[in-house]
Enzyme design. Structure first.
Site, PDB file in Angstrom:
ATOM      1  N   SER A  62     -36.772  56.867 -56.779  1.00 53.94           N
ATOM      2  CA  SER A  62     -36.742  55.920 -55.656  1.00 53.94           C
ATOM      3  C   SER A  62     -38.031  55.160 -55.393  1.00 53.94           C
ATOM      4  CB  SER A  62     -36.321  56.633 -54.380  1.00 53.94           C
ATOM      5  OG  SER A  62     -34.959  56.926 -54.461  1.00 53.94           O
ATOM      6  N   LYS A  98     -42.189  53.869 -45.693  1.00 55.55           N
ATOM      7  CA  LYS A  98     -40.761  54.206 -45.828  1.00 55.55           C
ATOM      8  C   LYS A  98     -40.340  55.078 -44.648  1.00 55.55           C
ATOM      9  CE  LYS A  98     -37.484  55.996 -49.301  1.00 55.55           C
ATOM     10  NZ  LYS A  98     -37.348  56.655 -50.608  1.00 55.55           N
ATOM     11  N   SER A 142     -33.951  54.488 -53.646  1.00 56.98           N
ATOM     12  CA  SER A 142     -33.664  54.377 -52.227  1.00 56.98           C
ATOM     13  C   SER A 142     -34.712  53.593 -51.450  1.00 56.98           C
ATOM     14  CB  SER A 142     -33.536  55.777 -51.616  1.00 56.98           C
ATOM     15  OG  SER A 142     -34.772  56.475 -51.711  1.00 56.98           O
TER      16      SER A 142
HETATM   17  N1  GLN Z   1     -31.131  57.265 -56.787  1.00 53.80           N
HETATM   18  C1  GLN Z   1     -31.383  58.684 -56.813  1.00 53.80           C
HETATM   19  C2  GLN Z   1     -30.441  59.382 -55.867  1.00 53.80           C
HETATM   20  O1  GLN Z   1     -29.593  58.755 -55.359  1.00 53.80           O
HETATM   21  C3  GLN Z   1     -32.803  58.944 -56.486  1.00 53.80           C
HETATM   22  C4  GLN Z   1     -33.081  58.992 -55.043  1.00 53.80           C
HETATM   23  C5  GLN Z   1     -34.506  59.251 -54.730  1.00 53.80           C
HETATM   24  O2  GLN Z   1     -35.368  59.267 -55.593  1.00 53.80           O
HETATM   25  N2  GLN Z   1     -34.747  59.481 -53.461  1.00 53.80           N
HETATM   26  O3  GLN Z   1     -30.549  60.526 -55.622  1.00 53.80           O
END
Ligand code: GLN
Length: 496
Positions: free
Chosen positions: A180, A81, A156
């Site tokens: 994410s 990532k 994400s």
């Molecule tokens: N979807 C969540 C957010 O927008 C989690 C993001 C994440 O885990 N990096 O913050």
């Protein structure tokens, strides 16, 4: 042969390389060819480092030829990532503000992956600074779900999950602040584990919310996830929140779980608050049938109640913006990446403002503003302080539930993969994707998502949560479950 190699699991590939049946270079090339063939449609990668990958693979082959000892994943390709810094390999966190930035150092997990002989193929797409649930907030365009290219791969870390689901890599690294790793795993039919907070070093992760961020494995089998977890996990003195204890026995748990074929004596708690209204009926049906599978395996199913989980979303969306508004202050046009308007005519503050205006996308700006407000004098107690109290109540709910159950289960996401563009105009519709994953993030406890069948022809995930430092329980139950259910793969026609 090439396509055959890309279908294999990481542990199978590692065995082939270790046994000298296939060269690591051949394995790397097969995956680079697959990326070449499909990634213009999937767009899982922001940056493919073919030369670096082949070089790393050659080193593995040379060491093997010289009789040097192999790590258990040596020669296996991995997708990283883009929020994890990699020395000399462009790292952007999905943001324009870091376009072209080449880090001068490796994150601890990058260094551990290299030292293990794992071959990094490149960096994967993500929502900008890991803010989002669909990968559509990436400044470089969205990633497409290998199950249906008109749908999102979650976020994400949608790039990492899509790379694994689309057979572009057998291993990937994700980061999970609120879901994410797990939510993309659920909607792409892959495995994703969020380790116990402090179980994997955060040194060299571009910080979103430091009290929540945690890197972990994304794979197609539970054993592969455990093998990768063991490589990246463990104490790191460069991270002050790293736990100074051995990595839980995740690999043993995954192997034993698969071999046992039984969950006799395991108490599985179904969380009452993570289901019902707002969840897609097909997701709930798949979840119920997963619970029946667990019962059929001999687990003792109990219902548990965690009344404060209903406030997790509100608490998270105060804590996260607060921390990120502070963390993102470092992108100041001076230290990294983009600099706009520095023509000698402007004051430093104006260059900073112009750079941040041009470099950050709308979701990042939204959260910086919310966070700055929530932390400001006079509002701190009412918002941030209050959210921290809710966080404690959520951790206590977990504590009480783990007295009645060894693991807790829920759907990983209330929804299957939705269509690209469908939720972009409505931040709340995006945020609710993480309803089920947020409690474990706020409590710092480990949780895994495993494929649990289909709804509308699309993958559904089962989330298995365990107490802090009991990551091995997640793997054990997940491996037993995985062995008992039918494996799902994206329809071959989508990516031929
Ligand atoms: N979807 C969540 C957010 O927008 C989690 C993001 C994440 O885990 N990096 O913050």
């Amino acid at each position: 042969m090439g396509d055959e190699l890309t279908r294999k699991s990481a542990s199978e590939l590692a065995a082939l390389v270790a046994g000298g049946e296939v060269a690591a270079v051949e394995v790397a090339q097969a995956h680079l060819d697959r990326i070449e063939a499909v990634d213009s449609r999937v767009r899982a990668f922001l940056n493919v480092d073919a030369d670096g990958a082949l070089e790393a693979a050659r080193t593995v082959d040379k060491k093997r030829a010289a009789g040097e000892r192999h790590g258990p994943l040596a020669g296996v390709p991995l997708a990283m990532k883009d929020v994890v810094v990699t020395k000399d390999v462009v790292t952007t966190a999905g943001s324009k503000i870091l376009e072209g930035w080449r880090p001068p150092y490796d994150a601890t997990i990058s260094a551990r992956i290299k030292a293990a002989g794992i071959v990094m193929l490149g960096k994967t797409n993500m929502d900008e600074f890991a803010m989002g649930s669909s990968t559509e907030n990436s400044a470089y365009g969205p990633t497409h779900n290998p199950w249906d290219l008109s749908r999102v791969p979650g976020g994400s870390g949608g790039g990492s999950a899509a790379a694994v689901a689309g057979y572009e890599a057998p291993l990937a690294i994700g980061t999970d602040t609120g879901g994410s790793i797990r939510q993309p795993a659920a909607v792409t039919g892959t495995i994703g584990h969020k380790p116990t907070y402090g179980g994997v070093s955060r040194y060299g992760l571009i910080a979103l919310a430091s009290s929540l961020d945690q890197a972990g494995p994304c794979t197609r089998t539970v054993l592969d996830a455990a093998l990768l977890h063991e490589v990246i996990g463990g104490h790191d003195r460069c991270d002050s929140t790293s736990i100074n204890r051995p990595v839980p026995p995740v690999v043993t748990a995954a192997r034993e779980g698969a071999a046992a074929g039984s969950l006799a004596g395991v108490r599985v708690g179904v969380v009452r608050e993570l289901g019902g209204e707002g969840y897609q009926p097909g997701v709930l049906a798949a979840f119920e049938s997963s619970v029946e599978t667990l019962r059929g395996l001999g687990a003792d199913i109990v219902e548990v109640s965690c009344p404060h989980f209903e406030y997790a979303l509100a608490a998270y969306y105060l804590i996260l913006p607060s921390e990120c508004s502070s963390n993102l202050a470092r992108f100041d046009a001076v230290r990294y990446g983009l600099r706009v308007g520095d023509d000698g005519s402007r004051a430093l503050e104006d260059v900073m403002a112009l750079t941040r205006e041009a470099g950050f996308g709308p979701e990042v700006k939204r959260r910086i503003m919310i966070g700055t407000y929530a932390l400001s004098a006079g509002y701190y107690d009412a918002y941030y302080g209050q959210a921290q109290k809710v966080r404690t109540l959520i951790a206590r709910d977990f504590g009480a539930a783990f007295e009645k159950a060894d693991v807790l289960v829920s759907p990983t996401s209330p929804f299957v993969a939705f269509g690209l563009g469908e939720r972009m105009d409505d931040p709340m519709a995006m945020y609710v994707n993480d309803l089920c994953t947020l409690p474990a993030s706020l409590a710092g406890t480990p949780a895994i998502s495993v494929p649990a069948g289909l709804s509308e022809g699309l993958p559904v995930g089962l989330q298995i949560m365990a107490p802090a430092m009991a990551d091995d329980r997640c793997y054990r139950v997940a491996a037993t479950f995985e062995a008992a259910v039918e494996r799902i793969s994206p329809p071959a026609a989508v990516l031929t």
